[in-house]
Design a protein around this motif. Structure first.
Motif, PDB file in Angstrom:
ATOM      1  N   SER A  39       9.942 -19.281 -13.489  1.00 35.94           N
ATOM      2  CA  SER A  39      10.001 -20.641 -14.012  1.00 35.94           C
ATOM      3  C   SER A  39      11.441 -21.121 -14.148  1.00 35.94           C
ATOM      4  O   SER A  39      12.347 -20.338 -14.446  1.00 35.94           O
ATOM      5  CB  SER A  39       9.320 -20.726 -15.385  1.00 35.94           C
ATOM      6  OG  SER A  39       7.934 -20.521 -15.269  1.00 35.94           O
ATOM      7  N   ASP A  40      11.619 -22.420 -13.925  1.00 40.76           N
ATOM      8  CA  ASP A  40      12.922 -23.023 -14.176  1.00 40.76           C
ATOM      9  C   ASP A  40      12.828 -23.910 -15.414  1.00 40.76           C
ATOM     10  O   ASP A  40      11.765 -24.007 -16.042  1.00 40.76           O
ATOM     11  CB  ASP A  40      13.411 -23.823 -12.954  1.00 40.76           C
ATOM     12  CG  ASP A  40      12.395 -24.860 -12.493  1.00 40.76           C
ATOM     13  OD1 ASP A  40      11.509 -25.241 -13.301  1.00 40.76           O
ATOM     14  OD2 ASP A  40      12.477 -25.307 -11.342  1.00 40.76           O
ATOM     15  N   LEU A  41      13.925 -24.531 -15.761  1.00 43.36           N
ATOM     16  CA  LEU A  41      13.952 -25.457 -16.883  1.00 43.36           C
ATOM     17  C   LEU A  41      13.925 -26.883 -16.340  1.00 43.36           C
ATOM     18  O   LEU A  41      14.828 -27.281 -15.600  1.00 43.36           O
ATOM     19  CB  LEU A  41      15.211 -25.254 -17.732  1.00 43.36           C
ATOM     20  CG  LEU A  41      15.445 -23.858 -18.301  1.00 43.36           C
ATOM     21  CD1 LEU A  41      16.702 -23.860 -19.170  1.00 43.36           C
ATOM     22  CD2 LEU A  41      14.242 -23.371 -19.091  1.00 43.36           C
ATOM     23  N   ASP A  42      12.875 -27.626 -16.658  1.00 47.07           N
ATOM     24  CA  ASP A  42      12.796 -29.036 -16.295  1.00 47.07           C
ATOM     25  C   ASP A  42      13.360 -29.844 -17.462  1.00 47.07           C
ATOM     26  O   ASP A  42      12.759 -29.870 -18.549  1.00 47.07           O
ATOM     27  CB  ASP A  42      11.351 -29.451 -16.020  1.00 47.07           C
ATOM     28  CG  ASP A  42      10.787 -28.769 -14.786  1.00 47.07           C
ATOM     29  OD1 ASP A  42      11.515 -28.672 -13.799  1.00 47.07           O
ATOM     30  OD2 ASP A  42       9.623 -28.337 -14.825  1.00 47.07           O
ATOM     31  N   ILE A  43      14.478 -30.487 -17.238  1.00 50.74           N
ATOM     32  CA  ILE A  43      15.155 -31.226 -18.304  1.00 50.74           C
ATOM     33  C   ILE A  43      15.220 -32.703 -17.928  1.00 50.74           C
ATOM     34  O   ILE A  43      15.677 -33.054 -16.839  1.00 50.74           O
ATOM     35  CB  ILE A  43      16.571 -30.675 -18.550  1.00 50.74           C
ATOM     36  CG1 ILE A  43      16.494 -29.204 -18.977  1.00 50.74           C
ATOM     37  CG2 ILE A  43      17.292 -31.500 -19.609  1.00 50.74           C
ATOM     38  CD1 ILE A  43      17.855 -28.549 -19.183  1.00 50.74           C
ATOM     39  N   TYR A  54      18.892 -40.251 -11.138  1.00 52.11           N
ATOM     40  CA  TYR A  54      19.066 -39.241 -10.107  1.00 52.11           C
ATOM     41  C   TYR A  54      18.388 -37.943 -10.527  1.00 52.11           C
ATOM     42  O   TYR A  54      18.055 -37.729 -11.690  1.00 52.11           O
ATOM     43  CB  TYR A  54      20.546 -38.994  -9.801  1.00 52.11           C
ATOM     44  CG  TYR A  54      21.356 -38.321 -10.882  1.00 52.11           C
ATOM     45  CD1 TYR A  54      21.466 -36.937 -10.952  1.00 52.11           C
ATOM     46  CD2 TYR A  54      22.037 -39.080 -11.843  1.00 52.11           C
ATOM     47  CE1 TYR A  54      22.222 -36.321 -11.934  1.00 52.11           C
ATOM     48  CE2 TYR A  54      22.804 -38.472 -12.824  1.00 52.11           C
ATOM     49  CZ  TYR A  54      22.896 -37.091 -12.860  1.00 52.11           C
ATOM     50  OH  TYR A  54      23.648 -36.482 -13.837  1.00 52.11           O
ATOM     51  N   ARG A  55      18.194 -37.092  -9.516  1.00 46.83           N
ATOM     52  CA  ARG A  55      17.612 -35.768  -9.733  1.00 46.83           C
ATOM     53  C   ARG A  55      18.565 -34.738  -9.152  1.00 46.83           C
ATOM     54  O   ARG A  55      19.183 -34.967  -8.114  1.00 46.83           O
ATOM     55  CB  ARG A  55      16.247 -35.674  -9.047  1.00 46.83           C
ATOM     56  CG  ARG A  55      15.602 -34.291  -9.126  1.00 46.83           C
ATOM     57  CD  ARG A  55      14.213 -34.304  -8.524  1.00 46.83           C
ATOM     58  NE  ARG A  55      13.633 -32.969  -8.510  1.00 46.83           N
ATOM     59  CZ  ARG A  55      12.367 -32.699  -8.162  1.00 46.83           C
ATOM     60  NH1 ARG A  55      11.583 -33.705  -7.782  1.00 46.83           N
ATOM     61  NH2 ARG A  55      11.915 -31.467  -8.176  1.00 46.83           N
ATOM     62  N   GLU A  56      18.657 -33.591  -9.805  1.00 40.21           N
ATOM     63  CA  GLU A  56      19.585 -32.556  -9.350  1.00 40.21           C
ATOM     64  C   GLU A  56      19.045 -31.174  -9.695  1.00 40.21           C
ATOM     65  O   GLU A  56      18.412 -30.982 -10.736  1.00 40.21           O
ATOM     66  CB  GLU A  56      20.953 -32.769 -10.007  1.00 40.21           C
ATOM     67  CG  GLU A  56      22.056 -31.872  -9.481  1.00 40.21           C
ATOM     68  CD  GLU A  56      23.414 -32.215 -10.070  1.00 40.21           C
ATOM     69  OE1 GLU A  56      24.415 -31.697  -9.569  1.00 40.21           O
ATOM     70  OE2 GLU A  56      23.471 -33.008 -11.038  1.00 40.21           O
ATOM     71  N   SER A  57      19.291 -30.212  -8.808  1.00 36.27           N
ATOM     72  CA  SER A  57      18.919 -28.815  -9.044  1.00 36.27           C
ATOM     73  C   SER A  57      20.189 -27.982  -9.125  1.00 36.27           C
ATOM     74  O   SER A  57      21.068 -28.103  -8.262  1.00 36.27           O
ATOM     75  CB  SER A  57      18.028 -28.302  -7.913  1.00 36.27           C
ATOM     76  OG  SER A  57      16.839 -29.045  -7.810  1.00 36.27           O
ATOM     77  N   PHE A  68      16.366 -34.317 -14.360  1.00 41.70           N
ATOM     78  CA  PHE A  68      15.885 -35.666 -14.083  1.00 41.70           C
ATOM     79  C   PHE A  68      16.610 -36.607 -15.051  1.00 41.70           C
ATOM     80  O   PHE A  68      16.335 -36.581 -16.255  1.00 41.70           O
ATOM     81  CB  PHE A  68      14.375 -35.756 -14.284  1.00 41.70           C
ATOM     82  CG  PHE A  68      13.594 -34.746 -13.480  1.00 41.70           C
ATOM     83  CD1 PHE A  68      13.060 -35.076 -12.242  1.00 41.70           C
ATOM     84  CD2 PHE A  68      13.421 -33.444 -13.958  1.00 41.70           C
ATOM     85  CE1 PHE A  68      12.351 -34.143 -11.499  1.00 41.70           C
ATOM     86  CE2 PHE A  68      12.714 -32.502 -13.217  1.00 41.70           C
ATOM     87  CZ  PHE A  68      12.178 -32.858 -11.987  1.00 41.70           C
ATOM     88  N   VAL A  69      17.515 -37.415 -14.523  1.00 36.93           N
ATOM     89  CA  VAL A  69      18.387 -38.212 -15.379  1.00 36.93           C
ATOM     90  C   VAL A  69      18.093 -39.697 -15.199  1.00 36.93           C
ATOM     91  O   VAL A  69      18.043 -40.207 -14.075  1.00 36.93           O
ATOM     92  CB  VAL A  69      19.871 -37.929 -15.064  1.00 36.93           C
ATOM     93  CG1 VAL A  69      20.762 -38.638 -16.085  1.00 36.93           C
ATOM     94  CG2 VAL A  69      20.143 -36.433 -15.079  1.00 36.93           C
ATOM     95  N   HIS A  70      17.915 -40.393 -16.319  1.00 29.94           N
ATOM     96  CA  HIS A  70      17.582 -41.817 -16.310  1.00 29.94           C
ATOM     97  C   HIS A  70      18.422 -42.564 -17.330  1.00 29.94           C
ATOM     98  O   HIS A  70      18.887 -41.979 -18.311  1.00 29.94           O
ATOM     99  CB  HIS A  70      16.098 -42.022 -16.668  1.00 29.94           C
ATOM    100  CG  HIS A  70      15.160 -41.535 -15.604  1.00 29.94           C
ATOM    101  ND1 HIS A  70      14.758 -42.319 -14.565  1.00 29.94           N
ATOM    102  CD2 HIS A  70      14.561 -40.319 -15.439  1.00 29.94           C
ATOM    103  CE1 HIS A  70      13.940 -41.614 -13.788  1.00 29.94           C
ATOM    104  NE2 HIS A  70      13.808 -40.404 -14.289  1.00 29.94           N
ATOM    105  N   ASN A  71      18.558 -43.880 -17.095  1.00 29.64           N
ATOM    106  CA  ASN A  71      19.050 -44.730 -18.176  1.00 29.64           C
ATOM    107  C   ASN A  71      17.840 -45.204 -18.972  1.00 29.64           C
ATOM    108  O   ASN A  71      16.731 -44.681 -18.792  1.00 29.64           O
ATOM    109  CB  ASN A  71      19.913 -45.883 -17.636  1.00 29.64           C
ATOM    110  CG  ASN A  71      19.181 -46.765 -16.648  1.00 29.64           C
ATOM    111  OD1 ASN A  71      17.987 -47.039 -16.802  1.00 29.64           O
ATOM    112  ND2 ASN A  71      19.892 -47.219 -15.618  1.00 29.64           N
ATOM    113  N   LEU A  72      18.012 -46.186 -19.826  1.00 26.60           N
ATOM    114  CA  LEU A  72      16.922 -46.568 -20.724  1.00 26.60           C
ATOM    115  C   LEU A  72      15.936 -47.541 -20.104  1.00 26.60           C
ATOM    116  O   LEU A  72      15.011 -48.011 -20.783  1.00 26.60           O
ATOM    117  CB  LEU A  72      17.500 -47.139 -22.020  1.00 26.60           C
ATOM    118  CG  LEU A  72      18.388 -46.172 -22.810  1.00 26.60           C
ATOM    119  CD1 LEU A  72      18.799 -46.773 -24.146  1.00 26.60           C
ATOM    120  CD2 LEU A  72      17.694 -44.823 -23.010  1.00 26.60           C
ATOM    121  N   THR A  73      16.096 -47.838 -18.815  1.00 31.02           N
ATOM    122  CA  THR A  73      15.117 -48.681 -18.112  1.00 31.02           C
ATOM    123  C   THR A  73      14.642 -48.071 -16.800  1.00 31.02           C
ATOM    124  O   THR A  73      13.531 -48.348 -16.362  1.00 31.02           O
ATOM    125  CB  THR A  73      15.694 -50.081 -17.821  1.00 31.02           C
ATOM    126  OG1 THR A  73      16.875 -49.955 -17.029  1.00 31.02           O
ATOM    127  CG2 THR A  73      16.017 -50.819 -19.116  1.00 31.02           C
TER     128      THR A  73
END
Length: 237
Positions: A39-43, A54-57, A68-73
């Motif tokens: 298992s990995d860590l889904d953050i 954006y998404r990054e491994s 998994f990185v987002h702003n507030l919208t």
């Protein structure tokens, strides 16, 4: 390997890389108590200063991390797209996620995710159901007629995807990919899922097709059964 626990590693990761973010969650199998050795860590991170999602491994603190990185919208677009596909990956992660950091934004986003999950996907139209019946019938006929073992295996794989999708979508349930196919089926109907698994497992182990053929007919029967004669797609009146 001596490494931090999943939660400690995730919190350390946020403190190191996103100290000014407004919220962060640890999601995936770890948050559900289903972690394995691989298992990995889904953050999931929410940062109002981010221009776009954006998404990054990567690997940090001796853990493989899916970020998994987002702003507030930006997450709203992903929520909407996931729901249109009937594969609510991000809403599930947000709904199940363990809070690592919250500056007053996480509860609202979690409520949005839970509302979408509870509502379920859009109903399939009769036209879509008819088209799916045809493609399942076509795959079933190929499966019955195939004698090459390699072809049989690949057609069976196609049937697992088509039939599971049909069962779930005609019952207004979310679908999934890979391991989420069987998880989605179990969430809907454990008894049917066991029948589904037994039928395909028997075929994969012994080559016996009868249980798979019976299963497909049972699934299609409430919607008119198999379909070939008279099916038309794109024909102008």
């Amino acid at each position: 390997m001596n490494r931090l626990s999943p939660i400690d590693a995730a919190q350390a990761f946020i403190e190191k890389h996103f100290p000014t973010c407004q919220g962060a969650l640890l999601a995936g199998s770890v948050s559900r108590g289903e972690a394995t050795d691989t298992s990995d860590l889904d953050i999931v991170v929410f940062d109002k200063n981010l221009a776009s999602a954006y998404r990054e491994s990567l690997i940090d603190f001796d853990w493989p991390i899916e970020l998994f990185v987002h702003n507030l919208t930006s997450y709203n677009v992903f929520f909407e797209d996931d729901c249109k596909r009937a594969r609510p990956s991000l809403p599930r992660m947000v709904s199940e996620g363990i809070i690592l950091k919250d500056e007053g934004v996480i509860n609202t986003i979690k409520q949005e995710a839970r509302h979408l999950l509870q509502a379920g996907p859009e109903n399939w139209s009769e036209e879509i159901i008819t088209t799916k019946r045809y493609f399942i019938t076509d795959a079933l006929d190929d499966f019955i007629g195939a004698s090459d073992r390699g072809e049989e295996l690949l057609i069976a794989n196609t049937l697992t995807e088509l039939v599971s999708e049909f069962v779930l979508r005609t019952n207004k349930q979310w679908i999934g990919e890979s391991k989420w196919i069987i998880r989605s089926l179990r969430q809907y109907d454990e008894a049917f899922t066991e029948q589904f698994v037994r039928a395909f497992d028997l075929f994969y182990r012994t080559g016996e097709k009868g249980k798979v053929i019976q299963l497909v007919h049972t699934v299609l029967s409430p919607h008119g059964g198999t379909l070939f004669n008279g099916f038309s797609l794109g024909k102008e009146a």
